[in-house]
Write a protein that holds these residues in place. Structure first.
Motif, PDB file in Angstrom:
ATOM      1  N   LEU A   1       4.270 -23.068   6.586  1.00 59.02           N
ATOM      2  CA  LEU A   1       3.308 -23.483   7.609  1.00 59.02           C
ATOM      3  C   LEU A   1       3.129 -22.384   8.663  1.00 59.02           C
ATOM      4  CD1 LEU A   1       4.557 -27.155   8.123  1.00 59.02           C
ATOM      5  CD2 LEU A   1       2.391 -26.463   7.040  1.00 59.02           C
ATOM      6  N   CYS A   2       4.236 -21.806   9.093  1.00 60.04           N
ATOM      7  CA  CYS A   2       4.187 -20.756  10.117  1.00 60.04           C
ATOM      8  C   CYS A   2       3.478 -19.511   9.599  1.00 60.04           C
ATOM      9  CB  CYS A   2       5.599 -20.391  10.573  1.00 60.04           C
ATOM     10  SG  CYS A   2       6.441 -21.691  11.477  1.00 60.04           S
ATOM     11  N   GLU A   3       3.847 -19.083   8.411  1.00 57.80           N
ATOM     12  CA  GLU A   3       3.249 -17.877   7.844  1.00 57.80           C
ATOM     13  C   GLU A   3       1.753 -18.056   7.617  1.00 57.80           C
ATOM     14  OE1 GLU A   3       5.591 -16.947   4.382  1.00 57.80           O
ATOM     15  OE2 GLU A   3       7.398 -16.643   5.594  1.00 57.80           O
ATOM     16  N   ASP A   4       1.354 -19.200   7.093  1.00 58.42           N
ATOM     17  CA  ASP A   4      -0.068 -19.460   6.861  1.00 58.42           C
ATOM     18  C   ASP A   4      -0.853 -19.466   8.165  1.00 58.42           C
ATOM     19  OD1 ASP A   4       0.449 -19.632   4.147  1.00 58.42           O
ATOM     20  OD2 ASP A   4       0.266 -21.825   4.053  1.00 58.42           O
ATOM     21  N   ALA A   5      -0.302 -20.093   9.202  1.00 60.02           N
ATOM     22  CA  ALA A   5      -0.995 -20.156  10.488  1.00 60.02           C
ATOM     23  C   ALA A   5      -1.093 -18.766  11.123  1.00 60.02           C
ATOM     24  CB  ALA A   5      -0.271 -21.126  11.427  1.00 60.02           C
ATOM     25  N   ALA A   6      -0.013 -18.006  11.082  1.00 61.74           N
ATOM     26  CA  ALA A   6      -0.029 -16.644  11.656  1.00 61.74           C
ATOM     27  C   ALA A   6      -1.015 -15.755  10.902  1.00 61.74           C
ATOM     28  CB  ALA A   6       1.380 -16.052  11.630  1.00 61.74           C
ATOM     29  N   ARG A   7      -1.011 -15.847   9.586  1.00 58.06           N
ATOM     30  CA  ARG A   7      -1.952 -15.083   8.767  1.00 58.06           C
ATOM     31  C   ARG A   7      -3.391 -15.466   9.131  1.00 58.06           C
ATOM     32  NH1 ARG A   7      -0.162 -16.791   4.287  1.00 58.06           N
ATOM     33  NH2 ARG A   7       1.431 -15.220   3.918  1.00 58.06           N
ATOM     34  N   GLY A   8      -3.610 -16.750   9.362  1.00 58.73           N
ATOM     35  CA  GLY A   8      -4.937 -17.235   9.735  1.00 58.73           C
ATOM     36  C   GLY A   8      -5.433 -16.689  11.069  1.00 58.73           C
ATOM     37  N   GLU A   9      -4.524 -16.245  11.905  1.00 58.59           N
ATOM     38  CA  GLU A   9      -4.908 -15.646  13.197  1.00 58.59           C
ATOM     39  C   GLU A   9      -4.872 -14.124  13.143  1.00 58.59           C
ATOM     40  OE1 GLU A   9      -3.581 -17.233  16.850  1.00 58.59           O
ATOM     41  OE2 GLU A   9      -3.748 -19.303  16.145  1.00 58.59           O
ATOM     42  N   GLY A  10      -4.761 -13.570  11.936  1.00 58.73           N
ATOM     43  CA  GLY A  10      -4.868 -12.127  11.781  1.00 58.73           C
ATOM     44  C   GLY A  10      -3.572 -11.346  11.794  1.00 58.73           C
TER      45      GLY A  10
ATOM     46  N   TRP B   1       5.876 -21.156  15.150  1.00 60.43           N
ATOM     47  CA  TRP B   1       5.590 -19.738  15.241  1.00 60.43           C
ATOM     48  C   TRP B   1       4.931 -19.483  16.583  1.00 60.43           C
ATOM     49  CZ3 TRP B   1       0.798 -17.201  15.489  1.00 60.43           C
ATOM     50  CH2 TRP B   1      -0.318 -18.046  15.459  1.00 60.43           C
ATOM     51  N   SER B   2       4.863 -18.225  16.965  1.00 61.88           N
ATOM     52  CA  SER B   2       4.288 -17.915  18.259  1.00 61.88           C
ATOM     53  C   SER B   2       3.489 -16.631  18.216  1.00 61.88           C
ATOM     54  CB  SER B   2       5.405 -17.783  19.307  1.00 61.88           C
ATOM     55  OG  SER B   2       4.854 -17.525  20.581  1.00 61.88           O
ATOM     56  N   ARG B   3       2.454 -16.634  19.019  1.00 60.08           N
ATOM     57  CA  ARG B   3       1.649 -15.436  19.246  1.00 60.08           C
ATOM     58  C   ARG B   3       2.057 -14.789  20.569  1.00 60.08           C
ATOM     59  NH1 ARG B   3      -1.509 -20.079  20.196  1.00 60.08           N
ATOM     60  NH2 ARG B   3      -2.377 -20.194  18.122  1.00 60.08           N
TER      61      ARG B   3
END
Length: 178
Positions: free
Chosen positions: A124-133, A74-76
């Motif tokens: 994994l991607c969704e959880d990490a993105a959610r964790g960054e808001g 995933w990417s920000r």
């Protein structure tokens, strides 16, 4: 096919050669039912690994007993799809308050399809993105990937044909609220 025990970790630069091999195998084999040979060749030109994801610590490797089964991240950042060689990449940071995080460069080795690899990567991607808001994620789906993304709650936003590789490759921009 039954689900299998999978391990995951963040990718490192030393993984790049193996990731390129997996991506090539996935593009060549898994898109046969959806694209012509010319479109598959074009796909290889417009898709691939964006090593910025590895450098950002947002790209995952999925393995079974040390064997590479899949990858994705995933990417920000603004770029929605494409690899290091793709034109038009934009490394500008997204604003979690108004932008959707990007799910990028998901590939499953042909020998590991329908065993939970793609779903694990998406989780994994969704959880990490959610964790960054982030409150939503977006991706550019290949025709081979679209059924998985729909099954995981993504909705179509826009049909696209990418002509940058020669023969037009049909793609589907998709989005999901987190």
């Amino acid at each position: 096919m039954p689900r299998i025990n999978l391990d995951h970790r963040l990718a490192i630069r030393a993984d790049v050669p193996a990731l390129h091999l997996l991506m090539s195998a996935a593009i060549l084999e898994l898109q046969k039912s959806f694209l012509t040979e010319e479109q598959i060749s074009s796909s290889r030109a417009i898709m691939g690994l964006d090593t910025q994801l590895i450098d950002d610590g947002t790209y995952f490797v999925v393995e079974q007993n040390g064997v590479l089964a899949g990858c994705g991240g995933w990417s920000r950042r603004t770029t929605l799809y494409g690899g290091d060689r793709s034109p038009g990449r934009d490394a500008a940071r997204l604003d979690p308050a108004k932008d959707a995080a990007r799910v990028r460069a998901m590939y499953t080795h042909p020998g590991f399809t329908r065993r939970g690899v793609g779903r694990l990567i998406l989780t994994l991607c969704e959880d990490a993105a959610r964790g960054e808001g982030f409150t939503s994620v977006e991706l550019m789906a290949t025709m081979a990937g679209e059924p998985l993304y729909r099954a995981c709650g993504f909705e179509a936003v826009k049909e696209v044909v990418d002509n940058r590789g020669g023969a037009g490759v049909p793609l589907l921009r998709m989005r999901k609220a987190l």
